[in-house]
Scaffold this motif. Structure first.
Motif, PDB file in Angstrom:
ATOM      1  N   ASP A  70      62.122  58.507 -14.803  1.00 17.14           N
ATOM      2  CA  ASP A  70      61.228  59.647 -14.637  1.00 17.14           C
ATOM      3  C   ASP A  70      61.142  60.526 -15.880  1.00 17.14           C
ATOM      4  O   ASP A  70      60.086  61.096 -16.166  1.00 17.14           O
ATOM      5  CB  ASP A  70      61.686  60.498 -13.449  1.00 17.14           C
ATOM      6  N   ASN A  71      62.241  60.660 -16.621  1.00 16.53           N
ATOM      7  CA  ASN A  71      62.259  61.583 -17.760  1.00 16.53           C
ATOM      8  C   ASN A  71      62.108  60.898 -19.116  1.00 16.53           C
ATOM      9  O   ASN A  71      61.763  61.550 -20.098  1.00 16.53           O
ATOM     10  CB  ASN A  71      63.570  62.389 -17.753  1.00 16.53           C
ATOM     11  N   GLU A  72      62.378  59.590 -19.153  1.00 21.02           N
ATOM     12  CA  GLU A  72      62.305  58.892 -20.442  1.00 21.02           C
ATOM     13  C   GLU A  72      61.364  57.687 -20.415  1.00 21.02           C
ATOM     14  O   GLU A  72      61.210  56.997 -21.425  1.00 21.02           O
ATOM     15  CB  GLU A  72      63.719  58.421 -20.851  1.00 21.02           C
ATOM     16  N   ASP A  73      60.754  57.420 -19.245  1.00 17.22           N
ATOM     17  CA  ASP A  73      59.934  56.206 -19.083  1.00 17.22           C
ATOM     18  C   ASP A  73      60.707  54.973 -19.522  1.00 17.22           C
ATOM     19  O   ASP A  73      60.178  54.083 -20.198  1.00 17.22           O
ATOM     20  CB  ASP A  73      58.628  56.309 -19.876  1.00 17.22           C
ATOM     21  N   ASN A  74      61.960  54.927 -19.139  1.00 17.50           N
ATOM     22  CA  ASN A  74      62.849  53.869 -19.592  1.00 17.50           C
ATOM     23  C   ASN A  74      63.535  53.205 -18.390  1.00 17.50           C
ATOM     24  O   ASN A  74      64.137  53.887 -17.589  1.00 17.50           O
ATOM     25  CB  ASN A  74      63.903  54.477 -20.525  1.00 17.50           C
ATOM     26  N   TRP A 134      54.300  47.489 -11.929  1.00 22.14           N
ATOM     27  CA  TRP A 134      55.604  47.146 -11.341  1.00 22.14           C
ATOM     28  C   TRP A 134      56.606  48.297 -11.458  1.00 22.14           C
ATOM     29  O   TRP A 134      57.639  48.283 -10.802  1.00 22.14           O
ATOM     30  CB  TRP A 134      56.161  45.884 -11.986  1.00 22.14           C
ATOM     31  N   MET A 135      56.281  49.294 -12.285  1.00 24.11           N
ATOM     32  CA  MET A 135      57.180  50.441 -12.408  1.00 24.11           C
ATOM     33  C   MET A 135      57.312  51.169 -11.069  1.00 24.11           C
ATOM     34  O   MET A 135      58.400  51.589 -10.680  1.00 24.11           O
ATOM     35  CB  MET A 135      56.667  51.391 -13.494  1.00 24.11           C
ATOM     36  N   LYS A 136      56.189  51.312 -10.357  1.00 30.08           N
ATOM     37  CA  LYS A 136      56.228  51.997  -9.064  1.00 30.08           C
ATOM     38  C   LYS A 136      57.051  51.207  -8.050  1.00 30.08           C
ATOM     39  O   LYS A 136      57.817  51.784  -7.267  1.00 30.08           O
ATOM     40  CB  LYS A 136      54.801  52.204  -8.542  1.00 30.08           C
ATOM     41  N   VAL A 137      56.896  49.896  -8.061  1.00 31.27           N
ATOM     42  CA  VAL A 137      57.664  49.041  -7.146  1.00 31.27           C
ATOM     43  C   VAL A 137      59.158  49.230  -7.405  1.00 31.27           C
ATOM     44  O   VAL A 137      59.958  49.394  -6.476  1.00 31.27           O
ATOM     45  CB  VAL A 137      57.270  47.565  -7.318  1.00 31.27           C
ATOM     46  N   TRP A 152      61.995  51.163  -4.947  1.00 31.61           N
ATOM     47  CA  TRP A 152      63.197  50.462  -4.517  1.00 31.61           C
ATOM     48  C   TRP A 152      64.446  51.306  -4.798  1.00 31.61           C
ATOM     49  O   TRP A 152      65.339  51.418  -3.961  1.00 31.61           O
ATOM     50  CB  TRP A 152      63.285  49.111  -5.218  1.00 31.61           C
ATOM     51  N   LEU A 153      64.488  51.912  -5.988  1.00 33.79           N
ATOM     52  CA  LEU A 153      65.638  52.754  -6.329  1.00 33.79           C
ATOM     53  C   LEU A 153      65.769  53.922  -5.361  1.00 33.79           C
ATOM     54  O   LEU A 153      66.876  54.321  -4.997  1.00 33.79           O
ATOM     55  CB  LEU A 153      65.497  53.284  -7.763  1.00 33.79           C
TER      56      LEU A 153
END
Length: 912
Positions: free
Chosen positions: A380-384, A392-395, A399-400
């Protein structure tokens, strides 16, 4: 370096060439990484395949993608490491060994743990070479000197270190919890190892009679056998129908156990009857209710899926046998209300391939929230890490957010044995749910801790369970580099650059790695997660062992060559993350798409042979780079196209557009270089103008060597062989470690490329006119090109020699107006240009008209046949849709050909 004329065999032998260079690269340790190398570090860890496995199409696809990136970055000067290795695959190896023992009439318990592990290690030694040998055949440029195995000493120490640290930090605990139990493997499995399948089942409705007075409540279930473990019936506290029953009891049929009616807001009053049976030991939601209401938790299952002593008369029966018998007994006693057909989702063990059982069990768990929250914070803070494709980032994030505590213990012997020792002397020599324990890195350390705690007479027994395989795999990006030691490899190559993987293990593996690295390394383990699609079979279906529709990549490699297979898999990718369908004929074990790539290798080979035969034994270095002042028009064009391709290839590869890069190269190499440029310079190579010939040779050599470098990450073997022959380089070095082509933007000329598109379009049209008129190949013709556009006429005039050479034109007239008396001609159009070939003296009109009529008659007969077939309703409705579509496509093509022939015939008739 010698002055002998380099020679390529007349035919390309992929198997010999590939074996030769795979051996060379490994013996010379070409790909051995050096942390002190001056380049920017670029590291990819192989997603470790199961040590007992063999190469499947998914492995071939992913490793082809990875190797293309690695080879590209190596040639760009980066300090690359492609680290190979295998996973110990607890459940898979257990299945193999236990199957062998079953054939011998034994179980693992007959053998004992030590003997079982000896046998497992023997099996590992026998089978581990299969998958690594097959990866070598794929030509991956991995550093085999750094090969790792998740049970090797270094990684075992890393696992122990991680477990102990997490335990000491209060993030690992032992407790009772609802787990997914796989009766086939007799082990707990994690949530991500469960696959939900839609099945057509039943919903059974039962009556539970009130203990006092008349009346009953009705409940429904998809698992009737679990009613034997019911300890309550729940209703919603606001449901007016049942408010008066809250606090009363019912008598559980068959078991004759009195159980309470409780109120819980979890119950949906709109669903079913509004009454829910509660089995806390065998359902996750019921477990939560059981905890809220302090209900007894009665386990009715043995580990193998049969029913235990708590099931009464059904003890010893398999769960599915018991299901039928429980229903019969309820019907016999008058408690069965009805049975409904019911489609619902059933969780299956991904490993054991059987329905899992929610089971209350004492296991080891990781408190997941601190680890997941750290990974979420980085996202969320580093796009990492970044994701390609980004969707797939949202998926991953979702999950997290939803993760619950991770059950990490498995009731197996092959794997990392949990480093906990029980003080069994405190509980009569048995490990129970309440036996005290110590966690330590070694047995000696455990003895010391336990002695201090329980006295010198303490007797210890190590936890028999092993850790979930994903625990060690979660440490893979840094344990393989030497962690927990501070090594040069760890300092240089961590965090890694890219993780290339399929979307189906984002939850299994990607999230495990980010959580572990975030906790132990305070960094995400990779900068980018490249999510590729799946390889689908010829029918567009996912390949699987169950479906039996897999395609063996080794079979295709043997038939077409490794480079052809690799190139096909990459070239077929249209957009990152998209699935690709592989054409395959199962009857013949042939693939048209891989065959096309094999044809590409042959095209490259033959073109390279032609070029080298015309270099008079000189290398590109001996010939030197062509002088820009002496370049002819087509030389300038091919150099522009080459550097445009270099630019676009690099841009695509930097943004993970591997499929786009492969297709861009294909168009340039096959189309621009082989089909056009070589043809354009042939007259110069055979002519008397020595200066023009030299420039043609220099340009051919320069571009061919550049093509070998450009294509090498995609097709490493054939390019290595051609480059060595072209440059006459010995074994002191190889193409794999040469520099990638340097972009020279000043050589890119967009205007010239546009001009050549017009020239080539004109050549194609004139060639088609010749073919349509059956003009003999060696017959020279007169051609007229008419355009009112002065710029077009200027371009055509520039390309006059190319037009004459490639179309066999004796006289070319480029004009703004057509002559008035042309006689008999055949004409075509290129944009606003009219192309005409006078036919007098070069064509027998009567003969040509007769041949055209014959062709038209044949086509019309074909149209009639296909049309009749498609007008048959039975054929359209009952035939395979693909067969029907093929017929429609054939009809469309035949009608197109018919139209062309009619136009041609009309033209011939008007000229006669």
């Amino acid at each position: 370096m010698t002055s002998t004329i380099p020679n390529l065999p007349s035919q390309y032998d992929s198997s010999t060439t590939e074996a030769k260079w795979q051996t060379y690269w490994e013996e010379k340790q070409t790909f051995k990484a050096d942390p002190n190398h001056p380049g920017e570090p670029y590291c990819i860890m192989i997603p470790p395949p199961n040590v007992t496995g063999s190469l499947h199409m998914g492995h071939a696809f992913n490793n082809s993608l990875i190797d293309t990136l690695i080879r590209y970055h190596r040639m760009k000067g980066d300090n690359t490491l492609y680290l190979p290795g295998t996973d110990h695959a607890s459940i898979a190896v257990h299945s193999v060994i236990e199957r062998q023992l079953k054939e011998e009439g034994k179980t693992r318990f007959d053998l004992g743990r030590d003997k079982f592990l000896e046998r497992a290690w023997e099996w590992k030694e026998q089978s581990s070479g299969t998958i690594t040998g097959q990866l070598r055949r794929l030509g991956i440029s991995a550093d085999w000197t750094r090969e790792r195995f998740t049970l090797d000493e270094g990684l075992a120490n890393a696992v122990i270190e991680a477990f102990v640290r997490l335990y000491e930090d209060g993030l690992i605990y032992r407790g009772q919890y609802m787990v997914n139990w796989c009766p086939a493997s007799e082990s707990a499995v994690s949530d991500v190892e469960v696959e939900n399948k839609e099945v057509q089942g039943n919903l059974w409705h039962f009556r539970y009679p009130l203990t006092e007075g008349n009346g009953y409540v009705e409940v429904a279930t998809t698992r009737p056998e679990t009613m034997l473990g019911d300890t309550a019936v729940a209703v919603n506290p606001n449901d007016e129908r049942y408010k008066k029953l809250i606090g009363k009891t019912v008598t559980l049929p068959i078991m004759n156990r009195e159980i309470p009616i409780i109120a819980d807001e979890f119950v949906d009053p709109e669903f079913g009857t509004g009454c829910v049976k509660v089995t806390p030991a065998h359902d996750p939601n019921d477990f939560q209710m059981g905890q809220r209401h302090q209900l007894p938790m009665i386990n009715i299952l043995n580990k193998n899926g049969s029913l235990n002593e708590n099931a009464g008369i059904f003890e010893g029966q398999d769960r599915f046998v018991a299901r039928k018998n429980v229903v019969k007994q309820l019907e016999k006693e008058g408690f069965l209300v009805k049975i409904e057909d019911y489609k619902h989702s059933v969780p299956y063990s991904d490993r054991g391939k059987v329905p899992i059982e929610p089971l209350l069990s004492t296991q080891w768990f990781v408190k997941i929230r601190p680890l997941a929250d750290k990974a979420l914070n980085c996202l969320d803070n580093e796009d990492n890490p970044g994701f390609v494709p980004e969707r797939w980032m949202k998926v991953y994030r979702d999950w997290l957010v939803k993760l619950e505590d991770w059950c990490i213990s498995r009731q197996l012997w092959w794997g990392h044995q949990i480093p906990a020792w029980y003080a069994v002397s405190e509980t009569d020599g048995e490990i129970t749910d309440n036996t005290p324990f110590v966690v330590a890195k070694t047995e000696a350390e455990a003895v010391k801790k336990a002695t201090e705690k329980f006295g010198k007479d303490v007797k210890l027994q190590q936890e028999p369970d092993v850790l979930d395989t994903w625990f060690s795999s979660g440490l893979w990006p840094f344990s393989t580099l030497g962690w927990p030691q501070e090594t040069a490899d760890l300092a240089t190559y961590f965090p890694t650059n890219t993780l290339s993987t399929g979307f189906d293990i984002i939850f299994f593996w990607v999230a495990r790695m980010t959580m572990m690295a975030g906790y132990f390394m305070d960094k995400m383990p990779f900068k980018t997660v490249y999510i590729h699609g799946l390889i689908l079979d010829e029918n567009g279906k996912k390949m699987s062992k169950t479906a039996g529709n897999g395609i063996d990549p080794l079979l295709l490699i043997n038939k077409y060559g490794t480079d052809a297979v690799r190139y096909t898999l990459i070239k077929e990718v249209i957009g990152a993350g998209q699935d690709i369908r592989l054409e395959y004929n199962r009857e013949k074990d042939e693939s048209a798409s891989v065959e096309a790539s094999r044809n590409f290798t042959n095209k490259i080979w033959n073109a390279s042979r032609f070029v080298m035969m015309n270099l008079e034994g000189k290398t590109p270095q001996q010939l030197g780079k062509p002088d820009s002042e002496k370049l002819e028009l087509c030389d300038q064009w091919i150099l522009s196209r080459f550097h445009k391709t270099v630019k676009q290839t690099c841009e695509y590869l930097e943004s993970y557009g591997l499929g786009e890069a492969a297709r861009e190269q294909y168009e340039f190499i096959w189309g621009d270089f082989c089909d056009w440029y070589i043809e354009l310079v042939k007259p110069r190579l055979q002519g008397e103008n020595t200066e023009s010939k030299l420039v043609a040779q220099q340009t051919l050599a320069y571009v061919l060597e550049g093509i070998m470098k450009l294509l090498h990450p995609f097709m490493p073997h054939i390019t290595e062989e051609i480059w060595h022959t072209l440059t006459q380089t010995g074994e002191e070095t190889c193409l794999a470690i040469q520099s990638y082509p340097e972009l020279e933007t000043d050589l890119i000329n967009d205007e010239l490329e546009t001009e050549f598109e017009l020239i080539f379009g004109t050549i194609r049209t004139l060639r088609n006119l010749r073919a349509d008129s059956d003009i003999k190949p060696k017959t020279k013709v007169t051609a007229i090109l008419q355009s009112e556009n002065a710029k077009e006429r200027e371009i055509l005039t520039k390309g006059e020699n190319y037009l004459k050479d490639l179309v066999k034109i004796e006289t070319l007239n480029i004009t703004d107006t057509l002559p008035t008396d042309l006689g008999q001609t055949i004409a075509g159009v290129i944009g606003t240009i009219q192309a005409l070939i006078p036919l007098a003296g070069v064509v027998d009109f009567a003969s040509l008209q007769k041949r055209t009529e014959k062709k038209l008659a044949k086509i019309e007969k074909e149209i009639e046949s296909i049309s009749k077939r498609l007008s048959n309703k039975n054929f359209v409705d009952k035939a395979d849709p693909e067969v029907v579509q093929t017929a429609r496509d054939s009809l469309a093509e035949a009608e197109k050909q018919g139209s062309i022939l009619r136009d041609r015939l009309q033209q011939l008739q008007s000229n006669s």
